[in-house]
Design an enzyme around this catalytic site. Structure first.
Site, PDB file in Angstrom:
ATOM      1  N   ASP A 203      -6.678   5.492  -6.327  1.00 22.82           N
ATOM      2  CA  ASP A 203      -5.543   5.977  -5.542  1.00 22.82           C
ATOM      3  C   ASP A 203      -5.367   5.154  -4.257  1.00 22.82           C
ATOM      4  O   ASP A 203      -6.358   4.872  -3.565  1.00 22.82           O
ATOM      5  CB  ASP A 203      -5.808   7.451  -5.193  1.00 22.82           C
ATOM      6  CG  ASP A 203      -4.605   8.132  -4.569  1.00 22.82           C
ATOM      7  OD1 ASP A 203      -3.595   8.291  -5.276  1.00 22.82           O
ATOM      8  OD2 ASP A 203      -4.675   8.496  -3.380  1.00 22.82           O
ATOM      9  N   GLU A 273      -4.034   1.462  -7.576  1.00 28.94           N
ATOM     10  CA  GLU A 273      -2.668   1.838  -7.202  1.00 28.94           C
ATOM     11  C   GLU A 273      -2.345   1.116  -5.899  1.00 28.94           C
ATOM     12  O   GLU A 273      -2.840   1.495  -4.838  1.00 28.94           O
ATOM     13  CB  GLU A 273      -2.544   3.355  -7.011  1.00 28.94           C
ATOM     14  CG  GLU A 273      -1.083   3.770  -6.859  1.00 28.94           C
ATOM     15  CD  GLU A 273      -0.830   4.885  -5.845  1.00 28.94           C
ATOM     16  OE1 GLU A 273       0.320   5.333  -5.754  1.00 28.94           O
ATOM     17  OE2 GLU A 273      -1.764   5.292  -5.137  1.00 28.94           O
TER      18      GLU A 273
HETATM   19  C1  NOJ Z   1      -0.778   8.277  -4.494  1.00 30.35           C
HETATM   20  C2  NOJ Z   1      -0.651   9.341  -5.536  1.00 30.35           C
HETATM   21  O1  NOJ Z   1      -0.099   8.790  -6.707  1.00 30.35           O
HETATM   22  C3  NOJ Z   1       0.200  10.431  -4.938  1.00 30.35           C
HETATM   23  O2  NOJ Z   1       0.559  11.389  -5.880  1.00 30.35           O
HETATM   24  C4  NOJ Z   1      -0.565  11.041  -3.787  1.00 30.35           C
HETATM   25  O3  NOJ Z   1       0.253  11.991  -3.138  1.00 30.35           O
HETATM   26  C5  NOJ Z   1      -0.971   9.980  -2.768  1.00 30.35           C
HETATM   27  N1  NOJ Z   1      -1.510   8.806  -3.395  1.00 30.35           N
HETATM   28  C6  NOJ Z   1      -2.018  10.498  -1.828  1.00 30.35           C
HETATM   29  O4  NOJ Z   1      -3.252  10.603  -2.485  1.00 30.35           O
END
Ligand code: NOJ
Ligand code: CA
Length: 544
Positions: A203, A273
């Protein structure tokens, strides 16, 4: 035998556990539900790996992206035993399990943070980022903003300091410059690798390292956006100092070493990500063979950006291909739990063309649950929204693309067995027609398009790991490319317009359409002159 690994040749399917399948009628999807649907994923759809969004114990301020324990399962979703069972059952069907790992922040209910906030002298104080107020103003230490709006600093009365939170105040940022934090977080990785998981989706991977001097961000240049879609107040700054400090790369090199250690038993993978749309910057997160590898792939989100037209898509694919080092593996994403669904962003027919695109490009595709049946966004009145982003910044909520999976035409779309339980988010009113059961019986359905694409891809070296060559001299509304390996050649011809297009590809002779996004033709064609109908994509196998 080719030497490509499962995460290169395979197709990843993202499951948002809350919304996939509820087996105990509490209106929330659970791990048992994922287990129940493994045969669908494997035998009917034909995907190779699942990425599970967070299932960890969590107060659910950000629906699981606020983790209170990295090594357990929230009772809403089941137990650790259920997860073991899921891993076992998935593996016995040759499905790999990728889990979400959230290193940038914990929940404010995580014992680490509870300790950290308890006193300035607690040994865990420095596990998070604590700063004094700015002497001149008495306000927050700098101008950094939270992605979900407002200051990234929250005042804590007990100890009289601010703590940093790049997202909600319930999601305090860990201090990755503290070696104890790094060690503890890496232990959580080992915990899951020991349990047999095959990989991690990391993440907001680049957020973990910030400017050590905590300098103010400069204002954004006119028109500059921090993500490809609007983020409200967050977009007013150029996020130079609050994420992506170059020190981040050393952390992921170490992270990769751990994955590599565990890969001798079986290959593991990681996908970061990372919302960076400058490819030269993005590819740094692959690391280098000389200095050290980092992610097996950072997610390539570039195709979330463009308007629906052939030129923009081709340009982005070509540029990505050109920037990617020869040894690095590409990937493509068209949607996830933060974005709108493809059928709503581009349209129903266009979504089918997009499916053919992402499943025939060179690189690993990630499909978001429900895309395979053409699910659309659900408009949820502001008063019923649950996503904290949508509650804080009306209009930017993400609930619309997180609604329950539509399995059949029974009450609750078969998501929750008992018609009496109320799913946590409303079910789309399109479920009587857009659902797995009906589409299985409809030869022309989106589900059957995905099934066909996945079947062809699975048995095709050209599509799984062949070269990519775009073709010039095609109509401006078309994106046409050749995939080739081991003498096998496929041509993908996609019409991005709502008018038919005539193509002349005189260099190729024998050609057979193996699939149209309309699912109604499989004839031999003469490539010297052939037509694509409006919003049609075709996959053509070429003779020698
Ligand atoms: C990215 C995630 O995909 C999203 O859903 C989340 O709110 C944020 N990171 C914070 O963790
Ligand atoms: Ca449930």
């Amino acid at each position: 035998m080719n030497s490509y690994l499962w995460w290169q040749t395979g197709v990843i399917y993202q499951i948002y556990p809350r919304s996939f399948k509820d087996t105990n009628a509490d209106g929330i999807g659970d791990l048992q539900g994922v287990i129940e649907k493994l045969d669908y994923l494997n035998q009917i759809l034909g995907i190779d790996a699942i990425w599970l969004s967070p299932f960890y114990p969590s107060p659910m301020a950000d629906f699981g992206y606020d983790v209170a324990n990295y090594c357990d399962v929230d009772p809403i979703f089941g137990t650790l035993e259920d997860l073991d069972k899921l891993i076992f059952e998935a593996h016995s069907r040759d499905i790999r399990i990728i889990i979400d790992w959230v290193p940038n922040h914990t929940s404010d209910q995580h014992p680490w943070f509870q300790d950290s906030r308890s006193s300035r002298n607690h040994p865990k104080r420095n596990w998070y980022v604590w700063r004094d107020s700015k002497p001149e103003t008495g306000g927050p230490p700098n101008n950094w903003l939270a992605v979900f709006g407002g200051s990234a600093w929250e005042w804590d009365e007990t100890t009289g300091q601010y703590y940093l939170h790049s997202f909600l105040k319930e999601q305090p940022d860990l201090n990755w410059r503290n070696p104890d934090v790094k060690a503890a977080m890496f232990d959580t990785i080992r915990f899951w690798l020991e349990r047999g998981v095959d990989g991690f989706r990391v993440d907001v991977a680049h957020y973990i390292m910030k400017d050590p001097k905590y300098r103010d961000n400069p204002p954004a240049s006119p028109g500059e956006k921090s993500f490809h879609r609007p983020h409200g107040q967050y977009d007013t700054q150029h996020h130079l100092y609050d994420k992506g400090h170059p020190d981040v790369h050393a952390v992921y090199r170490e992270f990769r070493t751990i994955l590599d250690e565990y890969s001798t038993a079986k290959p593991r993978m990681s996908v970061g990500e990372i919302h960076i749309y400058n490819f030269a910057e993005l590819v740094k997160y692959y690391g280098t063979p000389e200095i050290g590898l980092e992610f097996h792939m950072p997610f390539n989100f570039s195709l979330l950006k463009p308007e629906w037209n052939a030129q923009s898509f081709r340009k982005l694919v070509d540029k990505f291909e050109a920037t990617l080092p020869a040894w690095a593996w590409p990937n493509y994403v068209l949607s996830n739990h933060d974005e709108g669904r493809i059928a709503s962003r581009y349209g129903k027919e266009q979504a089918r063309v997009a499916a053919m695109l992402v499943l025939t490009l060179r690189g690993t595709p990630t499909i978001y649950y429900g895309e395979e049946i053409g699910m659309t966004d659900v408009k949820i009145p502001q008063s019923q929204q649950l996503d904290p982003f949508g509650l804080r910044v009306p209009g930017l909520g993400r609930d619309r693309c997180r609604t329950p999976m539509q399995w059949d035409a029974s009450p609750n779309a078969g998501f929750s067995h008992s018609g009496t339980s109320k799913p946590w988010l409303p079910v789309s009113d399109q479920y009587p027609t857009i659902n797995v059961a009906r589409e299985l019986g409809d030869r022309l359905s989106t589900l059957n398009l995905y099934r066909n694409l996945l079947t062809i891809r699975k048995s095709s070296p050209a599509l799984q790991w062949g070269s990519y060559t775009p073709l010039d001299n095609v109509p401006a509304d078309c994106f046409v490319y050749l995939r080739e390996a081991k003498g096998q050649r496929f041509l993908t011809a996609l019409n991005f317009s709502s008018e038919s297009q005539v193509l002349h590809l005189s260099n190729f002779v024998e050609a057979k359409i193996v699939l149209s996004t309309y699912l109604d033709r499989d004839e031999t064609i003469d490539l010297k002159k052939f037509a694509l109908r409006e919003n049609e994509g075709i996959l053509i196998q070429l003779g020698n």
